[in-house]
Design an enzyme around this catalytic site. Structure first.
Site, PDB file in Angstrom:
ATOM      1  N   ALA A   1      13.579  -5.861  10.965  1.00  0.00           N
ATOM      2  CA  ALA A   1      13.603  -4.444  10.595  1.00  0.00           C
ATOM      3  C   ALA A   1      14.661  -4.226   9.528  1.00  0.00           C
ATOM      4  O   ALA A   1      15.789  -4.700   9.654  1.00  0.00           O
ATOM      5  CB  ALA A   1      13.916  -3.595  11.825  1.00  0.00           C
ATOM      6  N   THR A   2      14.293  -3.516   8.477  1.00  0.00           N
ATOM      7  CA  THR A   2      15.240  -3.250   7.392  1.00  0.00           C
ATOM      8  C   THR A   2      15.789  -1.828   7.445  1.00  0.00           C
ATOM      9  O   THR A   2      16.656  -1.485   6.642  1.00  0.00           O
ATOM     10  CB  THR A   2      14.571  -3.496   6.023  1.00  0.00           C
ATOM     11  OG1 THR A   2      13.452  -2.628   5.893  1.00  0.00           O
ATOM     12  CG2 THR A   2      14.134  -4.950   5.883  1.00  0.00           C
TER      13      THR A   2
ATOM     14  N   ASP B   1       9.562  -5.705   7.729  1.00  0.00           N
ATOM     15  CA  ASP B   1       9.055  -4.356   7.521  1.00  0.00           C
ATOM     16  C   ASP B   1      10.244  -3.422   7.322  1.00  0.00           C
ATOM     17  O   ASP B   1      10.951  -3.124   8.264  1.00  0.00           O
ATOM     18  CB  ASP B   1       8.222  -3.929   8.724  1.00  0.00           C
ATOM     19  CG  ASP B   1       7.342  -2.725   8.452  1.00  0.00           C
ATOM     20  OD1 ASP B   1       7.419  -2.156   7.348  1.00  0.00           O
ATOM     21  OD2 ASP B   1       6.571  -2.352   9.347  1.00  0.00           O
TER      22      ASP B   1
ATOM     23  N   GLY C   1       0.829  -1.200   0.000  1.00  0.00           N
ATOM     24  CA  GLY C   1       0.000   0.000   0.000  1.00  0.00           C
ATOM     25  C   GLY C   1       0.858   1.242   0.000  1.00  0.00           C
ATOM     26  O   GLY C   1       2.092   1.168  -0.044  1.00  0.00           O
TER      27      GLY C   1
ATOM     28  N   HIS D   1       7.094   2.542  15.664  1.00  0.00           N
ATOM     29  CA  HIS D   1       6.974   1.132  15.290  1.00  0.00           C
ATOM     30  C   HIS D   1       7.329   0.233  16.476  1.00  0.00           C
ATOM     31  O   HIS D   1       6.622  -0.731  16.772  1.00  0.00           O
ATOM     32  CB  HIS D   1       7.874   0.803  14.101  1.00  0.00           C
ATOM     33  CG  HIS D   1       7.269   1.116  12.777  1.00  0.00           C
ATOM     34  ND1 HIS D   1       6.917   0.149  11.882  1.00  0.00           N
ATOM     35  CD2 HIS D   1       6.965   2.300  12.194  1.00  0.00           C
ATOM     36  CE1 HIS D   1       6.411   0.710  10.799  1.00  0.00           C
ATOM     37  NE2 HIS D   1       6.434   2.022  10.962  1.00  0.00           N
TER      38      HIS D   1
ATOM     39  N   ARG E   1       2.051   5.580   4.915  1.00  0.00           N
ATOM     40  CA  ARG E   1       1.227   6.005   6.054  1.00  0.00           C
ATOM     41  C   ARG E   1      -0.227   5.523   5.964  1.00  0.00           C
ATOM     42  O   ARG E   1      -1.117   6.132   6.546  1.00  0.00           O
ATOM     43  CB  ARG E   1       1.246   7.520   6.201  1.00  0.00           C
ATOM     44  CG  ARG E   1       2.609   8.182   6.115  1.00  0.00           C
ATOM     45  CD  ARG E   1       3.521   7.818   7.214  1.00  0.00           C
ATOM     46  NE  ARG E   1       3.142   8.563   8.401  1.00  0.00           N
ATOM     47  CZ  ARG E   1       3.728   8.439   9.558  1.00  0.00           C
ATOM     48  NH1 ARG E   1       4.704   7.601   9.697  1.00  0.00           N
ATOM     49  NH2 ARG E   1       3.335   9.137  10.582  1.00  0.00           N
TER      50      ARG E   1
END
Length: 180
Positions: free
Chosen positions: A35-36, A86, A10, A53, A13
């Site tokens: 986490a990237t 993510d 998507g 997050h 935000r």
């Protein structure tokens, strides 16, 4: 939730991460958040995003960080695990300095390991290319690499969700896969 690959995509935000987190909770598996993003102490706004997050995630979740070796992180998944990655866009951005040959090798390693994972994998990916063509080469490279990788992952995913306008659409139920 059986072992599966889930793609949540998507716009920025729109709630992608929150939806992915709810899917991870519903999996009833031990969740490892991959986490990237890289931490940049010189960028307080970026750190605030990372903090938001982190505050949403249950304390029982393990967190791992990766800049490049995403395939290696996935390869070690156990059947009892849910990996929440993510985000794919940040991971692609981390690798923009790689040549096309290097990038292709890294992307193919990721695509090869996803269907063989023993755990459940939930991947968050940003949609790009819904607007104007980026004016700069690095923007076009990012858009093209992320767009193609998201399409390839979507084609092998058991479920694909689109999160937009505060709503979640199950594209696997509503849509039809493109022929490869």
């Amino acid at each position: 939730m059986a072992q599966q690959l889930i793609l949540v995509t998507g716009a920025a935000r729109c709630g992608k991460s929150e939806w992915a987190e709810s899917l991870a909770i519903a999996s009833d598996r031990a969740v490892t958040y991959i986490a990237t993003a890289t931490v940049d102490p010189a960028d307080p706004e970026w750190q605030a995003r990372i903090d938001r997050h982190q505050q949403r995630r249950p304390a029982t979740w393990q967190t791992m960080a990766t800049v490049e070796d995403l395939a290696q992180q996935i390869e070690g998944a156990e059947p009892t695990q849910c990996l929440l990655i993510d985000s794919l866009g940040t991971w692609v951005a981390n690798l923009l300095d790689r040549s096309d040959v290097e990038w292709e090798k890294i992307a193919q390693a990721l695509l090869a390991v996803l269907p063989t994972s023993r755990g459940t994998i939930i991947m968050v990916a940003e949609e790009t290319g819904w607007g104007v063509v980026p004016a700069y080469p690095s923007g076009r490279l990012f858009r093209d690499r992320l767009g193609m990788l998201t399409r390839q992952i979507g084609s092998i995913s058991s479920t694909v969700y689109l999160v937009t306008g505060g709503h979640v659409l199950n594209l696997s139920q509503l849509g039809q896969k493109l022929d490869r």
